[in-house]
Design an enzyme around this catalytic site. Structure first.
Site, PDB file in Angstrom:
ATOM      1  N   HIS A   1      23.238  -2.901 -11.171  1.00  0.00           N
ATOM      2  CA  HIS A   1      24.753  -3.315 -10.573  1.00  0.00           C
ATOM      3  C   HIS A   1      25.219  -2.226 -10.122  1.00  0.00           C
ATOM      4  O   HIS A   1      26.475  -1.781  -9.913  1.00  0.00           O
ATOM      5  CB  HIS A   1      25.498  -3.855 -11.718  1.00  0.00           C
ATOM      6  CG  HIS A   1      24.914  -5.004 -12.521  1.00  0.00           C
ATOM      7  ND1 HIS A   1      25.533  -5.378 -13.676  1.00  0.00           N
ATOM      8  CD2 HIS A   1      23.907  -5.871 -11.812  1.00  0.00           C
ATOM      9  CE1 HIS A   1      24.589  -6.560 -13.958  1.00  0.00           C
ATOM     10  NE2 HIS A   1      23.902  -7.082 -12.851  1.00  0.00           N
TER      11      HIS A   1
ATOM     12  N   SER B   1      23.611  -8.616 -23.975  1.00  0.00           N
ATOM     13  CA  SER B   1      23.517 -10.075 -24.441  1.00  0.00           C
ATOM     14  C   SER B   1      22.848 -10.866 -23.513  1.00  0.00           C
ATOM     15  O   SER B   1      22.754 -12.005 -23.588  1.00  0.00           O
ATOM     16  CB  SER B   1      24.950 -10.705 -24.491  1.00  0.00           C
ATOM     17  OG  SER B   1      25.755 -10.416 -23.549  1.00  0.00           O
TER      18      SER B   1
END
Ligand code: ZN
Length: 530
Positions: free
Chosen positions: A328, A431
């Site tokens: 990112h 997650s």
């Protein structure tokens, strides 16, 4: 950062999954072969045996074509809460099951319990998933769907696969029972797809000795990391209840992700400049977990670290740029949004801290001229859509990937080869909710062991071993107590001597937990108070 969530699998990801049933079943863009509609049809047929042929045909057509769209709308309507994903499915919270180990396979029981009386636990879910994967979805439906299934049967079956529609009550308000049933079938179909494209666990890899052996032997370890590896330094994660996005919501932003929207930035860069100080990485800091990545690099075992973090702390720990893919982007560099002039990230930090927009020196003159021109035009009553983006003309933006921007080129350059090369996959502090990184676990060859180190288990993935606990503690325990590896970090000994203890949660599923003394005492205190 993309807005795609885990179900929007790129086509190549689906193809690369090696499970035979996947190749057969998953083919179109919804991940379901055309033929598969027959299963949905079949289920509808079961419920409409009394109807005549014409009616049946109409019903079938509806399920295949129209209901899909309606259900998709319903999903879009309900997707306003936190952490809802776009498919409208949420992971199901299983009932606890103390005698899980004694349970026979559902289909070995005589007679097999009816669907509604099956206790939905992690264990029965694993059984159902395994059956679906090995036998295929037709046999799965034959086994589990009762004659004349109701919408609640379909929901129960989705739950048995570990998924539940986000808003069942809203679904119940459908115009009629038939429509309710159809919508549930769409959700079941998505649940089946998810299971089919997920990985199958290795049969003989679930002990901590297996983990140690694999770490010792591995030469090309792929590590996926997320916010959980940096939180011990006080860097906020994004998605938890105390994370960055909920802070943004408290500040009155309707959609907190807007601060990372490229369209919003183009219209008003001051929004990012006003909040960026909250997520600026600390100077020179890094955690024992970051040092563990460096240790694997030093031992020649690190293939690559794909991080979803933008804090660039891996570099602080000494992880080499060529070993790192910042999926990112990061604060390490910043670029002019207009001419792409690039500067080291730190150059921007004073502006970000003082909430003052930084401008590109090469675009300054043109910006000034444009501003004057647009002012004059506005005075003359002329309007152009270009006026709306003048605010961001020649503005410097940290090179973090915004929603609406493509992932960095480095990601695409490396991922395909790395997936083929890797001989061990470690997932740490994430997650795995944001694609495409979340899909990597389903793309590596099935025989490559996968290990999770995270505070919470991840039910939508099939890891061979999970080490639950704070990342620094789990990795320190594993290295210090099991492998005899010393992590070169100032806090290593402190963490190692904090009374770390390992608890076997479930050896058959390879589930272990690491806690320190403080956590255990804290828990005792809470249970005493109760
Ligand atoms: Zn510029």
């Amino acid at each position: 950062m993309t807005t795609v969530s885990i179900e929007n699998t790129p086509a190549d990801a689906i193809k690369s999954t090696s499970d035979v049933t996947v190749g057969e079943v998953v083919s179109n863009k919804r991940g379901f072969a055309d033929d598969s509609d027959s299963s949905v049809r079949k289920m509808v047929k079961l419920s409409s045996d009394a109807e005549d042929e014409t009616e049946k045909e109409e019903t079938e057509k509806e399920v295949g074509l129209e209901i899909d769209d309606e259900a998709t709308d319903a999903v879009a309507d309900s997707a306003d809460g936190e952490d809802l994903d776009e498919s409208g499915l949420t992971e199901y919270d299983f009932e606890s099951d103390p005698d899980a180990k004694e349970t026979k396979k559902l289909w070995e029981m005589d007679p097999m319990p009816p669907l509604q009386s099956i206790k939905i636990t992690k264990n029965t879910c694993n059984q159902a998933r395994a059956y679906l994967k090995t036998e295929g979805y037709m046999k799965f439906l034959d086994l589990f769907v009762p004659p004349d299934p109701t919408a609640d049967d379909i929901i129960t079956l989705a739950k048995l696969l570990g998924y539940v529609p986000n808003d069942v009550e809203k679904l119940r308000k459908a115009k009629n029972q038939q429509e309710f049933l159809h919508r549930c079938i769409v959700y079941l179909r998505e649940a089946i797809n998810r299971v089919l494209r997920s990985r199958t666990r290795l049969p003989n890899f679930h002990t901590l000795d297996d983990v140690c052996e694999a770490l010792k032997k591995a030469k090309n370890i792929l590590i996926l990391t997320g916010a959980g590896i940096s939180t011990s330094l006080g860097i906020p994660d994004f998605r938890s209840s105390t994370g960055f996005y909920s802070k943004m919501r408290n500040l009155g932003l309707d959609d907190p992700q807007d601060v990372f929207s490229i369209d919003v930035f183009r219209e008003d860069p001051s929004i990012l400049y006003n909040i960026a100080h909250m997520i600026l990485p600390p100077d020179k800091a890094y955690t024992p977990l970051h040092s563990f990545i460096k240790l694997l690099q030093d031992r020649g075992k690190l293939l690559r670290n794909y991080t979803q973090n933008i804090d660039n702390l891996e570099a602080n720990a000494g992880v080499l740029p060529e070993k790192l893919v910042q999926c990112h982007g990061s604060f390490a560099t910043a670029s002019c949004i207009t001419c792409k002039y690039k500067v080291p990230g730190e150059v921007l930090f004073p502006n970000l801290r003082s909430k003052k927009i930084a401008y590109c020196p090469f675009c300054a003159a043109e910006r000034k001229a444009l501003l004057q021109k647009y002012d004059k035009m506005e005075d003359e009553g002329i309007y152009s859509r270009r006026f709306e983006q003048i605010n961001s003309f020649g503005v410097m933006k940290p090179d973090i990937t915004f929603f609406g921007e493509d992932l960095p080129e480095r990601y695409h350059n490396f991922i395909k080869e790395d997936i083929k090369k890797c001989d061990l996959l470690l997932c740490i502090g994430t997650s795995l909710k944001v694609a495409p990184v979340s899909e990597i676990v389903n793309r590596v060859p099935n025989d490559v062991p996968q290990i999770l180190i995270n505070r919470d288990p991840i039910d939508h993935c099939e890891f061979d071993v999970e080490l639950l606990g704070y990342c620094d503690q789990a990795i320190t325990w594993l290295c210090g107590k099991k492998l005899g590896w010393k992590i070169n970090h100032k806090d290593f000994d402190k963490v190692l001597n904090s009374g770390l203890e390992m608890k076997v949660l479930d050896e058959a599923f390879g589930s272990y937990q690491i806690t320190d003394e403080e956590q255990r005492e804290g828990k005792e205190k809470i249970s005493d108070e109760l």
